[in-house]
Scaffold this motif. Structure first.
Motif, mmCIF file in Angstrom:
data_model
loop_
_atom_site.group_PDB
_atom_site.id
_atom_site.type_symbol
_atom_site.label_atom_id
_atom_site.label_comp_id
_atom_site.label_asym_id
_atom_site.label_seq_id
_atom_site.Cartn_x
_atom_site.Cartn_y
_atom_site.Cartn_z
ATOM 1 N N GLY A 69 0.821 -1.199 0.000
ATOM 2 C CA GLY A 69 0.000 0.000 0.000
ATOM 3 C C GLY A 69 0.857 1.251 0.000
ATOM 4 N N GLU A 72 0.552 6.517 2.922
ATOM 5 C CA GLU A 72 -0.620 6.964 3.679
ATOM 6 C C GLU A 72 -1.478 5.794 4.126
ATOM 7 N N GLU A 73 -1.643 4.790 3.288
ATOM 8 C CA GLU A 73 -2.422 3.599 3.673
ATOM 9 C C GLU A 73 -1.734 2.858 4.821
ATOM 10 N N ARG A 74 -0.422 2.752 4.745
ATOM 11 C CA ARG A 74 0.327 2.085 5.823
ATOM 12 C C ARG A 74 0.191 2.862 7.128
ATOM 13 N N CYS A 76 -2.334 4.883 8.045
ATOM 14 C CA CYS A 76 -3.695 4.705 8.559
ATOM 15 C C CYS A 76 -3.842 3.329 9.205
ATOM 16 N N HIS A 77 -3.336 2.318 8.542
ATOM 17 C CA HIS A 77 -3.430 0.953 9.069
ATOM 18 C C HIS A 77 -2.717 0.851 10.423
ATOM 19 N N CYS A 166 -8.768 10.066 7.248
ATOM 20 C CA CYS A 166 -8.133 8.767 7.496
ATOM 21 C C CYS A 166 -9.230 7.846 7.985
#
Length: 168
Positions: A69, A72-74, A76-77, A166
């Motif tokens: 990802g 930003e995806e990392r 958020c996760h 987010c």
């Protein structure tokens, strides 16, 4: 569970309930169901037991930030997982904050905690150094108020994403 593991869990629970001021080896041994003298068969010193508690506690918070990802995806996760963990397991974060405080006064605990924090920093590889330190400081602060942690970490995520939402 082995006797060694039972001692670690008993010490972890004692720290969660009473802080380091309440960590008594006799009480830990009794809680684990063994004689006090047997404790020293597994841990030569109280500090050896504390080091094992650090390993036990930090081993529970590894979120396994994925390399998949976008950045930003990392982010958020990672923050979503940490926020949920703080809200669901406040005793774990009480122990971790106790260890942080002890590390300010005790060089051996400081070295052990620092080694585990380097693992945290490496899991956030790809983020700027200042961002990583802001994430770590905010997570530690948010853990002091577990019911607010998910919202605080969501706000941090959005701040680091330039105000973009987010979702977690």
């Amino acid at each position: 569970m082995s006797k060694r593991e039972a001692l670690i869990v008993a010490a972890y629970e004692a720290i969660a309930e009473k802080g380091f001021e309440g960590l008594r080896l006799r009480a830990v041994a009794a809680r684990a169901g063994i004689d006090h003298s047997t404790l020293h068969h597994y841990f030569g010193t109280k500090q050896d037991l504390v080091d094992a508690v650090v390993d036990h506690a930090t081993g529970q918070v590894r979120t396994g930030t994925s390399a998949d990802g976008s950045r930003e995806e990392r982010l958020c996760h990672h923050l979503g997982m940490v926020g949920t963990m703080i809200a669901q397991r406040p005793e774990l974060h009480i122990v971790l904050r106790e260890l942080d405080l002890r590390s300010l006064r005790d060089p051996r605990t400081r070295a052990t905690v620092a080694a585990h924090e380097e693992g945290w920093r490496s899991s956030l590889a790809g983020f700027a150094g200042a961002e990583v330190e802001l994430i770590i400081a905010t997570v530690k602060g948010a853990s002091l108020c577990p019911e607010q942690a998910p919202a605080v970490l969501k706000n941090l995520c959005e701040l680091l994403r330039g105000g973009r939402p987010c979702t977690f």
